[in-house]
Design a protein around this motif. Structure first.
Motif, mmCIF file in Angstrom:
data_model
loop_
_atom_site.group_PDB
_atom_site.id
_atom_site.type_symbol
_atom_site.label_atom_id
_atom_site.label_comp_id
_atom_site.label_asym_id
_atom_site.label_seq_id
_atom_site.Cartn_x
_atom_site.Cartn_y
_atom_site.Cartn_z
ATOM 1 N N LEU A 155 -4.255 -33.087 -11.142
ATOM 2 C CA LEU A 155 -4.069 -31.943 -10.253
ATOM 3 C C LEU A 155 -5.073 -30.876 -10.638
ATOM 4 O O LEU A 155 -5.141 -30.467 -11.796
ATOM 5 N N TRP A 156 -5.874 -30.424 -9.664
ATOM 6 C CA TRP A 156 -6.940 -29.459 -9.913
ATOM 7 C C TRP A 156 -6.636 -28.126 -9.256
ATOM 8 O O TRP A 156 -6.108 -28.058 -8.145
ATOM 9 N N SER A 157 -6.976 -27.070 -9.963
ATOM 10 C CA SER A 157 -6.944 -25.721 -9.409
ATOM 11 C C SER A 157 -8.242 -25.033 -9.795
ATOM 12 O O SER A 157 -8.733 -25.234 -10.910
ATOM 13 N N PRO A 158 -8.790 -24.188 -8.930
ATOM 14 C CA PRO A 158 -9.993 -23.449 -9.297
ATOM 15 C C PRO A 158 -9.692 -22.279 -10.226
ATOM 16 O O PRO A 158 -10.601 -21.594 -10.674
ATOM 17 N N PHE A 159 -8.413 -22.073 -10.529
ATOM 18 C CA PHE A 159 -7.992 -20.925 -11.330
ATOM 19 C C PHE A 159 -7.476 -21.376 -12.699
ATOM 20 O O PHE A 159 -6.331 -21.853 -12.810
ATOM 21 N N PRO A 160 -8.279 -21.220 -13.751
ATOM 22 C CA PRO A 160 -7.838 -21.632 -15.089
ATOM 23 C C PRO A 160 -6.513 -20.993 -15.519
ATOM 24 O O PRO A 160 -5.699 -21.636 -16.172
ATOM 25 N N ALA A 161 -6.283 -19.748 -15.126
ATOM 26 C CA ALA A 161 -5.027 -19.085 -15.493
ATOM 27 C C ALA A 161 -3.825 -19.779 -14.861
ATOM 28 O O ALA A 161 -2.749 -19.845 -15.468
ATOM 29 N N GLU A 162 -3.990 -20.297 -13.653
ATOM 30 C CA GLU A 162 -2.902 -21.020 -12.995
ATOM 31 C C GLU A 162 -2.583 -22.307 -13.751
ATOM 32 O O GLU A 162 -1.411 -22.627 -13.981
ATOM 33 N N ILE A 163 -3.616 -23.024 -14.168
ATOM 34 C CA ILE A 163 -3.412 -24.250 -14.939
ATOM 35 C C ILE A 163 -2.719 -23.928 -16.260
ATOM 36 O O ILE A 163 -1.779 -24.619 -16.663
ATOM 37 N N GLN A 164 -3.152 -22.869 -16.913
ATOM 38 C CA GLN A 164 -2.535 -22.482 -18.191
ATOM 39 C C GLN A 164 -1.053 -22.142 -18.006
ATOM 40 O O GLN A 164 -0.215 -22.545 -18.796
ATOM 41 N N ARG A 165 -0.737 -21.411 -16.942
ATOM 42 C CA ARG A 165 0.661 -21.046 -16.667
ATOM 43 C C ARG A 165 1.511 -22.292 -16.412
ATOM 44 O O ARG A 165 2.637 -22.407 -16.899
ATOM 45 N N LEU A 166 0.968 -23.247 -15.664
ATOM 46 C CA LEU A 166 1.700 -24.491 -15.413
ATOM 47 C C LEU A 166 1.947 -25.250 -16.710
ATOM 48 O O LEU A 166 3.026 -25.802 -16.916
ATOM 49 N N ARG A 167 0.953 -25.282 -17.574
ATOM 50 C CA ARG A 167 1.120 -25.963 -18.872
ATOM 51 C C ARG A 167 2.184 -25.276 -19.726
ATOM 52 O O ARG A 167 2.965 -25.934 -20.402
ATOM 53 N N GLU A 168 2.180 -23.959 -19.709
ATOM 54 C CA GLU A 168 3.124 -23.200 -20.535
ATOM 55 C C GLU A 168 4.555 -23.285 -20.028
ATOM 56 O O GLU A 168 5.492 -23.390 -20.809
ATOM 57 N N THR A 169 4.734 -23.208 -18.720
ATOM 58 C CA THR A 169 6.086 -23.144 -18.168
ATOM 59 C C THR A 169 6.632 -24.512 -17.759
ATOM 60 O O THR A 169 7.840 -24.698 -17.711
ATOM 61 N N GLY A 170 5.743 -25.456 -17.416
ATOM 62 C CA GLY A 170 6.195 -26.768 -16.958
ATOM 63 C C GLY A 170 6.810 -26.734 -15.575
ATOM 64 O O GLY A 170 7.453 -27.687 -15.145
ATOM 65 N N GLU A 171 6.591 -25.632 -14.857
ATOM 66 C CA GLU A 171 7.168 -25.487 -13.522
ATOM 67 C C GLU A 171 6.227 -24.682 -12.639
ATOM 68 O O GLU A 171 5.597 -23.738 -13.093
ATOM 69 N N ASN A 172 6.155 -25.070 -11.381
ATOM 70 C CA ASN A 172 5.351 -24.365 -10.406
ATOM 71 C C ASN A 172 6.232 -23.336 -9.702
ATOM 72 O O ASN A 172 7.289 -23.691 -9.179
ATOM 73 N N PRO A 173 5.814 -22.057 -9.652
ATOM 74 C CA PRO A 173 6.658 -21.045 -8.993
ATOM 75 C C PRO A 173 6.886 -21.318 -7.508
ATOM 76 O O PRO A 173 7.864 -20.861 -6.933
ATOM 77 N N TYR A 174 5.999 -22.080 -6.882
ATOM 78 C CA TYR A 174 6.182 -22.435 -5.470
ATOM 79 C C TYR A 174 7.221 -23.526 -5.280
ATOM 80 O O TYR A 174 7.715 -23.735 -4.179
#
Length: 68
Positions: free
Chosen positions: A29-48
């Motif tokens: 899964l790719w995102s152009p936003f490194p901060a978004e990837i980091q947040r997903l790794r940290e939380t294990g959940e997508n806010p959407y």
């Protein structure tokens, strides 16, 4: 047969990535936003997709070169 699949975008793309992973594919899964990837790794959940756990074997990246 297991395929390597790349999904672009972490909104609805996350739902598609989880679906493909659940039917046996290896998914990146790719995102152009490194901060978004980091947040997903940290939380294990997508806010959407609140309440939908992210599979641990889902590969996350902000580097488009990882998709080749």
């Amino acid at each position: 047969m297991q395929e390597n699949i790349a999904v672009l975008g972490c909104g609805w793309g996350m739902a598609l990535a989880i679906l493909c992973r659940n039917i046996g594919h290896k998914v990146t899964l790719w995102s152009p936003f490194p901060a978004e990837i980091q947040r997903l790794r940290e939380t294990g959940e997508n806010p959407y997709l609140s309440g939908v756990p992210m599979p641990e074997d889902l590969h996350l990246t902000a580097d488009i070169q990882d998709l080749s």
